[in-house]
Motif scaffolding. Structure first.
Motif, PDB file in Angstrom:
ATOM      1  N   SER A  32       0.830  -1.211   0.000  1.00 15.09           N
ATOM      2  CA  SER A  32       0.000   0.000   0.000  1.00 15.09           C
ATOM      3  C   SER A  32       0.862   1.257   0.000  1.00 15.09           C
ATOM      4  O   SER A  32       0.580   2.218  -0.721  1.00 15.09           O
ATOM      5  N   GLU A  33       1.935   1.265   0.807  1.00 17.19           N
ATOM      6  CA  GLU A  33       2.837   2.409   0.844  1.00 17.19           C
ATOM      7  C   GLU A  33       3.504   2.612  -0.514  1.00 17.19           C
ATOM      8  O   GLU A  33       3.679   3.748  -0.974  1.00 17.19           O
ATOM      9  N   HIS A  34       3.890   1.509  -1.144  1.00 17.80           N
ATOM     10  CA  HIS A  34       4.508   1.580  -2.474  1.00 17.80           C
ATOM     11  C   HIS A  34       3.548   2.209  -3.475  1.00 17.80           C
ATOM     12  O   HIS A  34       3.931   3.101  -4.245  1.00 17.80           O
ATOM     13  N   ASP A  35       2.312   1.766  -3.477  1.00 15.50           N
ATOM     14  CA  ASP A  35       1.312   2.331  -4.399  1.00 15.50           C
ATOM     15  C   ASP A  35       1.105   3.823  -4.147  1.00 15.50           C
ATOM     16  O   ASP A  35       1.022   4.611  -5.086  1.00 15.50           O
ATOM     17  N   ARG A  36       1.029   4.219  -2.889  1.00 12.22           N
ATOM     18  CA  ARG A  36       0.837   5.625  -2.549  1.00 12.22           C
ATOM     19  C   ARG A  36       2.038   6.456  -3.008  1.00 12.22           C
ATOM     20  O   ARG A  36       1.878   7.531  -3.608  1.00 12.22           O
ATOM     21  N   ARG A  38       4.142   5.741  -5.421  1.00 14.72           N
ATOM     22  CA  ARG A  38       4.139   5.782  -6.878  1.00 14.72           C
ATOM     23  C   ARG A  38       3.173   6.841  -7.390  1.00 14.72           C
ATOM     24  O   ARG A  38       3.512   7.629  -8.278  1.00 14.72           O
ATOM     25  N   ARG A  39       1.990   6.912  -6.787  1.00  9.28           N
ATOM     26  CA  ARG A  39       1.008   7.929  -7.198  1.00  9.28           C
ATOM     27  C   ARG A  39       1.535   9.338  -6.934  1.00  9.28           C
ATOM     28  O   ARG A  39       1.352  10.250  -7.740  1.00  9.28           O
ATOM     29  N   GLU A  40       2.219   9.525  -5.802  1.00  9.17           N
ATOM     30  CA  GLU A  40       2.792  10.833  -5.492  1.00  9.17           C
ATOM     31  C   GLU A  40       3.859  11.208  -6.517  1.00  9.17           C
ATOM     32  O   GLU A  40       3.927  12.360  -6.963  1.00  9.17           O
ATOM     33  N   GLU A  42       4.018  10.247  -9.602  1.00  8.21           N
ATOM     34  CA  GLU A  42       3.371  10.515 -10.888  1.00  8.21           C
ATOM     35  C   GLU A  42       2.808  11.928 -10.946  1.00  8.21           C
ATOM     36  O   GLU A  42       2.642  12.484 -12.019  1.00  8.21           O
ATOM     37  N   ARG A  43       2.551  12.536  -9.785  1.00  4.61           N
ATOM     38  CA  ARG A  43       1.996  13.890  -9.751  1.00  4.61           C
ATOM     39  C   ARG A  43       3.067  14.979  -9.854  1.00  4.61           C
ATOM     40  O   ARG A  43       2.738  16.154 -10.002  1.00  4.61           O
TER      41      ARG A  43
END
Length: 78
Positions: A32-36, A38-40, A42-43
């Motif tokens: 979950s931390e990895h996904d979060r 990654r999204r950060e 990408e922004r």
């Protein structure tokens, strides 16, 4: 070979299952931390992304040097 000659499957001990559950929970949390993260990333805009890459390369270089120094200590210790 008779059924009694075959090796029996052994169930792991209770401690194994506790450790397995903890590891599974940790794995899910880290995923979950990895996904979060990654999204950060990408922004980020272009300039920010370049700075993150620069800092990340420096971090990796420092960690690699630390690993080499640690290995040299281990060689001296043995």
């Amino acid at each position: 070979m008779s059924a009694s000659d075959r090796p029996r499957a052994q169930w792991p001990e209770a401690g194994f299952w506790e450790q397995f559950d903890q590891l599974e929970s940790r794995h899910q949390r880290l995923h979950s931390e990895h996904d979060r993260a990654r999204r950060e990333l990408e922004r980020l805009n272009g300039r920010e992304a370049d700075e993150v890459r620069r800092v990340w390369r420096h971090y990796c270089d420092v960690i690699a040097e630390l690993d080499r120094a640690t290995n040299e200590f281990e060689v001296l210790r043995s």
